[in-house]
Motif scaffolding. Structure first.
Motif, PDB file in Angstrom:
ATOM      1  N   ARG A  67      62.724  29.755  -7.222  1.00 13.79           N
ATOM      2  CA  ARG A  67      62.908  28.352  -6.816  1.00 13.79           C
ATOM      3  C   ARG A  67      63.782  28.264  -5.567  1.00 13.79           C
ATOM      4  NH1 ARG A  67      63.301  27.773 -12.382  1.00 13.79           N
ATOM      5  NH2 ARG A  67      65.569  27.671 -12.328  1.00 13.79           N
ATOM      6  N   PHE A  68      64.844  29.095  -5.512  1.00 16.04           N
ATOM      7  CA  PHE A  68      65.719  29.124  -4.350  1.00 16.04           C
ATOM      8  C   PHE A  68      64.932  29.505  -3.098  1.00 16.04           C
ATOM      9  CE2 PHE A  68      68.206  31.867  -1.508  1.00 16.04           C
ATOM     10  CZ  PHE A  68      69.129  30.944  -1.032  1.00 16.04           C
ATOM     11  N   LEU A  69      64.125  30.576  -3.213  1.00 14.03           N
ATOM     12  CA  LEU A  69      63.336  31.020  -2.066  1.00 14.03           C
ATOM     13  C   LEU A  69      62.334  29.958  -1.628  1.00 14.03           C
ATOM     14  CD1 LEU A  69      62.602  34.770  -2.868  1.00 14.03           C
ATOM     15  CD2 LEU A  69      64.156  33.852  -1.144  1.00 14.03           C
ATOM     16  N   ALA A  70      61.681  29.319  -2.581  1.00 15.98           N
ATOM     17  CA  ALA A  70      60.725  28.263  -2.253  1.00 15.98           C
ATOM     18  C   ALA A  70      61.420  27.130  -1.516  1.00 15.98           C
ATOM     19  CB  ALA A  70      60.051  27.749  -3.522  1.00 15.98           C
ATOM     20  N   GLN A  71      62.616  26.772  -1.954  1.00 11.06           N
ATOM     21  CA  GLN A  71      63.379  25.706  -1.319  1.00 11.06           C
ATOM     22  C   GLN A  71      63.771  26.097   0.112  1.00 11.06           C
ATOM     23  OE1 GLN A  71      63.822  22.721  -2.652  1.00 11.06           O
ATOM     24  NE2 GLN A  71      64.951  21.964  -0.889  1.00 11.06           N
ATOM     25  N   GLU A  72      64.148  27.365   0.314  1.00 11.01           N
ATOM     26  CA  GLU A  72      64.544  27.840   1.631  1.00 11.01           C
ATOM     27  C   GLU A  72      63.357  27.893   2.585  1.00 11.01           C
ATOM     28  OE1 GLU A  72      67.689  28.768   2.907  1.00 11.01           O
ATOM     29  OE2 GLU A  72      68.264  27.646   1.108  1.00 11.01           O
ATOM     30  N   PHE A 113      77.277  43.572 -12.383  1.00 10.77           N
ATOM     31  CA  PHE A 113      76.397  42.573 -11.811  1.00 10.77           C
ATOM     32  C   PHE A 113      75.605  41.895 -12.926  1.00 10.77           C
ATOM     33  CE2 PHE A 113      76.761  45.982  -8.627  1.00 10.77           C
ATOM     34  CZ  PHE A 113      77.441  45.271  -7.655  1.00 10.77           C
ATOM     35  N   GLU A 114      75.487  40.580 -12.841  1.00  8.94           N
ATOM     36  CA  GLU A 114      74.703  39.847 -13.831  1.00  8.94           C
ATOM     37  C   GLU A 114      73.221  40.096 -13.573  1.00  8.94           C
ATOM     38  OE1 GLU A 114      75.628  35.739 -14.372  1.00  8.94           O
ATOM     39  OE2 GLU A 114      77.732  36.089 -13.910  1.00  8.94           O
ATOM     40  N   ALA A 115      72.455  39.993 -14.633  1.00  8.04           N
ATOM     41  CA  ALA A 115      70.998  40.111 -14.488  1.00  8.04           C
ATOM     42  C   ALA A 115      70.508  38.959 -13.614  1.00  8.04           C
ATOM     43  CB  ALA A 115      70.342  40.057 -15.858  1.00  8.04           C
ATOM     44  N   ILE A 116      69.568  39.263 -12.787  1.00  8.70           N
ATOM     45  CA  ILE A 116      69.034  38.252 -11.873  1.00  8.70           C
ATOM     46  C   ILE A 116      68.079  37.346 -12.638  1.00  8.70           C
ATOM     47  CG2 ILE A 116      67.579  37.885  -9.846  1.00  8.70           C
ATOM     48  CD1 ILE A 116      68.573  40.566  -8.793  1.00  8.70           C
ATOM     49  N   ASN A 117      68.270  36.052 -12.488  1.00 13.49           N
ATOM     50  CA  ASN A 117      67.345  35.084 -13.056  1.00 13.49           C
ATOM     51  C   ASN A 117      66.226  34.906 -12.034  1.00 13.49           C
ATOM     52  OD1 ASN A 117      65.952  32.720 -13.716  1.00 13.49           O
ATOM     53  ND2 ASN A 117      67.758  31.837 -14.714  1.00 13.49           N
ATOM     54  N   LEU A 118      65.086  35.558 -12.296  1.00 14.32           N
ATOM     55  CA  LEU A 118      64.004  35.577 -11.316  1.00 14.32           C
ATOM     56  C   LEU A 118      63.401  34.199 -11.080  1.00 14.32           C
ATOM     57  CD1 LEU A 118      62.241  38.937 -12.195  1.00 14.32           C
ATOM     58  CD2 LEU A 118      63.805  38.454 -10.328  1.00 14.32           C
ATOM     59  N   ASP A 119      63.332  33.359 -12.105  1.00 14.74           N
ATOM     60  CA  ASP A 119      62.786  32.009 -11.912  1.00 14.74           C
ATOM     61  C   ASP A 119      63.671  31.202 -10.973  1.00 14.74           C
ATOM     62  OD1 ASP A 119      60.598  32.455 -13.576  1.00 14.74           O
ATOM     63  OD2 ASP A 119      61.655  31.749 -15.366  1.00 14.74           O
ATOM     64  N   ASP A 148      60.385  26.135   2.218  1.00 12.46           N
ATOM     65  CA  ASP A 148      59.830  24.803   2.405  1.00 12.46           C
ATOM     66  C   ASP A 148      60.748  23.793   1.727  1.00 12.46           C
ATOM     67  OD1 ASP A 148      58.303  22.552   2.813  1.00 12.46           O
ATOM     68  OD2 ASP A 148      56.635  23.209   1.549  1.00 12.46           O
ATOM     69  N   PRO A 149      61.757  23.294   2.462  1.00 10.03           N
ATOM     70  CA  PRO A 149      62.755  22.390   1.869  1.00 10.03           C
ATOM     71  C   PRO A 149      62.138  21.123   1.286  1.00 10.03           C
ATOM     72  CG  PRO A 149      63.474  23.094   4.040  1.00 10.03           C
ATOM     73  CD  PRO A 149      62.081  23.583   3.847  1.00 10.03           C
ATOM     74  N   GLY A 150      60.929  20.757   1.653  1.00  7.05           N
ATOM     75  CA  GLY A 150      60.298  19.539   1.142  1.00  7.05           C
ATOM     76  C   GLY A 150      59.676  19.720  -0.237  1.00  7.05           C
ATOM     77  N   CYS A 151      59.483  20.945  -0.697  1.00  9.42           N
ATOM     78  CA  CYS A 151      58.848  21.128  -2.009  1.00  9.42           C
ATOM     79  C   CYS A 151      59.897  21.145  -3.101  1.00  9.42           C
ATOM     80  CB  CYS A 151      58.006  22.416  -2.030  1.00  9.42           C
ATOM     81  SG  CYS A 151      58.942  23.935  -2.231  1.00  9.42           S
ATOM     82  N   ASP A 152      59.705  20.346  -4.112  1.00 10.43           N
ATOM     83  CA  ASP A 152      60.644  20.285  -5.238  1.00 10.43           C
ATOM     84  C   ASP A 152      60.000  19.699  -6.430  1.00 10.43           C
ATOM     85  OD1 ASP A 152      63.109  21.212  -5.931  1.00 10.43           O
ATOM     86  OD2 ASP A 152      64.197  19.483  -5.130  1.00 10.43           O
TER      87      ASP A 152
END
Length: 110
Positions: free
Chosen positions: A99-104, A89-95, A106-110
């Motif tokens: 960002r993925f979680l924030a998008q999921e 398994f690749e190391a998880i890129n936490l950043d 609140d889809p309007g925040c970017d």
């Protein structure tokens, strides 16, 4: 009989025991020499050594009047093989994950 992975990982969970194993990488040591850098009783160090011995990570033998400890590196082989199974398994890129979680959420925040 090979010690179980549970015993090996339980023995490795303590920082004092990990430090003892690191010390024994250099050479065999008398129990009194193992105890020297630690601020704890010889009885407490003996308990740590007993746990490491039960896990198969070290062996102890009497040489004259002293008890000596020796690292048993083969005891880590099963634990190492088990842990390597997770190397696929690749190391998880936490950043990126954040960002993925924030998008999921609140889809309007970017």
């Amino acid at each position: 009989m090979q010690p179980s992975l549970d015993l090996v990982f339980a023995a490795l969970s303590d920082p004092t025991r990990r430090q003892i194993l690191s010390m024994l990488l250099e050479d065999d040591m008398a129990v009194t020499d193992v105890a020297e850098p630690f601020e704890m009783s010889l009885a407490a160090i003996s308990k740590h050594l007993a746990i490491l011995t039960r896990a198969g990570l070290i062996s102890q033998e009497k040489r004259g009047r002293l008890k000596w400890c020796r690292l048993e590196p083969d005891a880590l082989r099963d634990a190492s093989v088990w842990m390597q199974g997770f190397g696929q398994f690749e190391a998880i890129n936490l950043d990126a994950f954040e960002r993925f979680l924030a998008q999921e959420i609140d889809p309007g925040c970017d």
